[in-house]
Design a protein around this motif. Structure first.
Motif, PDB file in Angstrom:
ATOM      1  N   LYS A   1       0.843  -1.183   0.000  1.00  0.00           N
ATOM      2  CA  LYS A   1       0.000   0.000   0.000  1.00  0.00           C
ATOM      3  C   LYS A   1       0.881   1.235   0.000  1.00  0.00           C
ATOM      4  CE  LYS A   1      -3.000   0.950   3.298  1.00  0.00           C
ATOM      5  NZ  LYS A   1      -3.977   0.777   4.368  1.00  0.00           N
TER       6      LYS A   1
ATOM      7  N   VAL B   1       0.604   5.254   0.151  1.00  0.00           N
ATOM      8  CA  VAL B   1      -0.341   6.334   0.443  1.00  0.00           C
ATOM      9  C   VAL B   1       0.276   7.674   0.062  1.00  0.00           C
ATOM     10  CG1 VAL B   1      -1.711   7.426   2.258  1.00  0.00           C
ATOM     11  CG2 VAL B   1      -1.266   4.970   2.355  1.00  0.00           C
TER      12      VAL B   1
ATOM     13  N   GLU C   1      -0.540  11.539   0.706  1.00  0.00           N
ATOM     14  CA  GLU C   1      -1.447  12.272   1.590  1.00  0.00           C
ATOM     15  C   GLU C   1      -0.852  13.622   1.966  1.00  0.00           C
ATOM     16  OE1 GLU C   1      -1.604   9.813   5.104  1.00  0.00           O
ATOM     17  OE2 GLU C   1       0.455  10.298   5.591  1.00  0.00           O
TER      18      GLU C   1
ATOM     19  N   THR D   1      -6.418  12.239  -1.055  1.00  0.00           N
ATOM     20  CA  THR D   1      -5.473  11.218  -0.626  1.00  0.00           C
ATOM     21  C   THR D   1      -5.582  10.023  -1.575  1.00  0.00           C
ATOM     22  OG1 THR D   1      -5.675  11.911   1.654  1.00  0.00           O
ATOM     23  CG2 THR D   1      -4.853   9.685   1.287  1.00  0.00           C
TER      24      THR D   1
ATOM     25  N   THR E   1      -4.486   6.015  -2.336  1.00  0.00           N
ATOM     26  CA  THR E   1      -3.926   4.768  -1.827  1.00  0.00           C
ATOM     27  C   THR E   1      -3.780   3.828  -3.009  1.00  0.00           C
ATOM     28  OG1 THR E   1      -5.084   5.128   0.240  1.00  0.00           O
ATOM     29  CG2 THR E   1      -4.183   2.940  -0.121  1.00  0.00           C
TER      30      THR E   1
ATOM     31  N   ASP F   1      -2.196   0.274  -4.752  1.00  0.00           N
ATOM     32  CA  ASP F   1      -1.602  -1.047  -4.511  1.00  0.00           C
ATOM     33  C   ASP F   1      -0.614  -1.352  -5.641  1.00  0.00           C
ATOM     34  OD1 ASP F   1      -3.022  -1.909  -6.679  1.00  0.00           O
ATOM     35  OD2 ASP F   1      -4.571  -2.936  -5.506  1.00  0.00           O
TER      36      ASP F   1
ATOM     37  N   ARG G   1       4.806   5.621   2.094  1.00  0.00           N
ATOM     38  CA  ARG G   1       4.085   6.866   2.361  1.00  0.00           C
ATOM     39  C   ARG G   1       4.784   8.057   1.710  1.00  0.00           C
ATOM     40  NH1 ARG G   1       0.618   7.435   6.413  1.00  0.00           N
ATOM     41  NH2 ARG G   1       1.480   5.572   7.396  1.00  0.00           N
TER      42      ARG G   1
ATOM     43  N   ARG H   1       4.140  12.116   1.777  1.00  0.00           N
ATOM     44  CA  ARG H   1       3.322  13.134   2.425  1.00  0.00           C
ATOM     45  C   ARG H   1       3.748  14.520   1.940  1.00  0.00           C
ATOM     46  NH1 ARG H   1       0.461  14.212   7.427  1.00  0.00           N
ATOM     47  NH2 ARG H   1       0.490  12.005   7.979  1.00  0.00           N
TER      48      ARG H   1
END
Lengths: 210, 341
Positions: free
Chosen positions: B120, B122, B124, B130, B132, B134, B262, B264
């Motif tokens: 996953k 992400v 964000e 946001t 997500t 795969d 992630r 961000r």
């Protein structure tokens, strides 16, 4: 059992085998690709740690000889010391040939610029001096100064773990262990020499009071 | 190649296709050499000893390798690379990925059981929506291209690697970057069960995990910033950062964070792992700069890892911004790169 000079021969044979085996192993693993796709740093680290391990063993000989009351062990120190020099030489040769690719100007710049390389270079210069003077002829000629010179091995023992500690990016645990080991081995000698000087001064006192 | 005033020009970083050794040819060569070497050695040794020696030669290590698959992509002619690409086996067996150990050969040895499915990623923070994603999204949703980039490690070695992936900006635009965004932060998977370096300080080199990295928003939106899902035409092996990693070719290798979970978008500068560990040695920018030495390595030259054996490496002059100044120098106008290293 007290070891005799006959045992010493076989002891030296064993020392040769034990000291040479890791070099053979290194060659095999590099050839087999077990040392990674670019084994340069691996070889430099391997031979450097090899020199340090041999140095630790060297420093263990005289406390061990004393403890086990096997004075003849002292006679293996020259051989083991020369293996320290051999591993250190391989370490430096690997650095100059494989990493710097014989850029001599870069080598001298690096020695001057990087404290960890300077520390290593100083230790190596001392090792050169100790190795050359390990020849029996020179030893005899030097007399009492020979021992004074060879006490510099303690400086090497102090410098090399610092060189190791300084050279790593973040993996400080391994060099820290070596620093502790060397501190232990050196303090062993300090306490021995302290005791020795204490008994000497007591003896002197006794002599002067008589 | 790039088009200037209607003329097709070969850019400074281009290489002729013929200079890149195809992986299949390379592997064949290696197989032949290996077969010859081992054959000659094996013939002279009794059976049971042979088995032991073959162990030593790593033959049984290939029993459960991580499985990579082929990708479909187009080659971006603007980034066809310069110099001969570093052979696949060196790219995949000489890695800094402390999560799997601190020596160069540790990651390829310890990461073969790494699981990337399910995964996953992400996106964000200061974004319109946001995201997500795969594993399927990563390779199928995005249009994949191949770019051959130079990779310069802070340890003064370098490689040339054909990556497959997509520009980071493309992904960020999908999420919609808000106007107050100034930086982008990245985070590696934190899974001590799978990554032994995260479990033990001895193996992980004392880094505070999870590994984090960051770019300014302008760096992130620069066309060179690339998210790679593959190399040499196949999905990434775990030691190279499977399933997705960042590639920022004008910065030292440690900025190119691996196995990202992630991303961000932020309105302030995020912390970065090597800067946290030793801020006097590793700055936030970490731009390749031959004029600013690292305390342990001169950055003026580098050892290029290419084809051939131990003594075939070359020491070459390091270029400012790793040679990508044309694309990125304007990002640092007015910034003193000696203090903002």
């Amino acid at each position: 059992m007290r070891l005799t000079s006959k045992h010493l021969f076989w002891l030296k044979v064993i020392i040769h085998l034990v000291a040479l085996w890791p070099i053979g192993y290194l060659v095999i693993s590099v050839m087999a690709g077990d040392a990674g796709g670019d084994p340069v740093q691996y070889i430099i680290h391997y031979t450097g740690v090899g020199a340090l391990n041999t140095l630790v063993i060297l420093l263990m000989i005289s406390p061990l000889a004393r403890r086990l009351k096997q004075g003849i062990l002292i006679q293996t120190r020259r051989l083991i010391g020369l293996y320290v020099f051999a591993y250190a030489s391989l370490h430096i040769l690997a650095f100059i040939s494989l990493d710097l690719l014989f850029e001599w100007s870069l080598l001298f710049q690096e020695i001057l610029k990087r404290p960890y390389i300077l520390v290593g270079a100083v230790a190596y210069l001392i090792l050169i001096a100790l190795s050359i003077t390990s020849l029996k002829v020179i030893r005899k000629k030097m007399g009492r100064r020979w021992q004074q010179l060879h006490n510099w091995v303690y400086l090497v023992a102090a410098l090399v773990p610092i060189h190791f500690y300084w050279s790593v990016k973040s993996e400080i645990i391994e060099p820290s262990i070596y620093i502790l080991i060397v501190i232990g081995l050196l303090s062993l000698r300090l306490s021995i020499s302290k005791k020795l000087s204490q008994t000497m001064s007591r003896l002197r006192l006794k002599l002067s009071s008589q | 190649m790039k088009f200037t005033k209607g003329l097709l020009q070969r850019a400074s970083w281009d290489i002729k296709d013929a200079e890149v050794t195809p992986e299949a040819v390379f592997n064949d060569r290696r197989r032949i050499v290996k077969a010859m070497g081992l054959g000659a050695l094996g013939a002279s040794i009794p059976g049971h000893v042979q088995a032991g020696i073959f162990d030593l030669f790593g033959e049984n290590k290939t029993q459960s390798p991580f499985i990579t698959s082929s990708l479909s992509f187009t080659t971006n002619q603007a980034f066809a690379g310069q110099g001969i690409a570093t052979p696949f086996n060196k790219v995949t067996s000489h890695n800094n990925f402390y999560e799997f150990g601190t020596s160069k050969q540790d990651p390829s040895e310890n990461a073969q059981g790494f699981k990337i499915d399910p995964w996953k990623l992400v996106i964000e923070g200061e974004v319109e929506q946001t995201l997500t994603l795969d594993l399927d999204d990563l390779t199928k949703l995005m249009v994949l291209e191949e770019r051959t980039y130079r990779l310069r490690c802070v340890e003064a070695w370098s490689m040339v690697i054909p990556w497959v992936g997509f520009p980071l900006a493309t992904l960020l635009k999908k999420a919609g970057v808000k106007s107050n965004a100034t930086h982008v932060a990245f985070e590696t998977l934190f899974d001590p069960e799978q990554m032994p370096g995260q479990k033990s300080r001895l193996m992980g080199g004392g880094i505070h995990y999870p590994y984090v990295e960051g770019l300014t928003i302008n760096e992130a939106m620069n066309d060179l910033s690339f998210l790679a899902v593959g190399l040499y035409g196949k999905t990434l092996p775990p030691q190279n950062g499977a399933p997705i990693r960042l590639v920022v070719p004008w910065k030292y290798g440690f900025k190119s964070i691996k196995s990202i979970v992630r991303i961000r978008v932020m309105d302030k500068q995020p912390p970065t792992s090597w800067n946290q560990l030793a801020s006097h040695e590793y700055g936030f920018y970490a731009n390749v700069n031959p004029d600013v030495d690292h305390p342990r390595w001169s950055q003026a030259t580098e050892r290029r890892i290419g084809e051939g054996g131990l003594f075939s490496a070359k020491r070459i002059n390091t270029q400012m911004f790793n040679g990508y100044g044309e694309q990125v120098a304007d990002l640092y106008q007015g910034l003193d790169l000696k203090s903002h290293f």
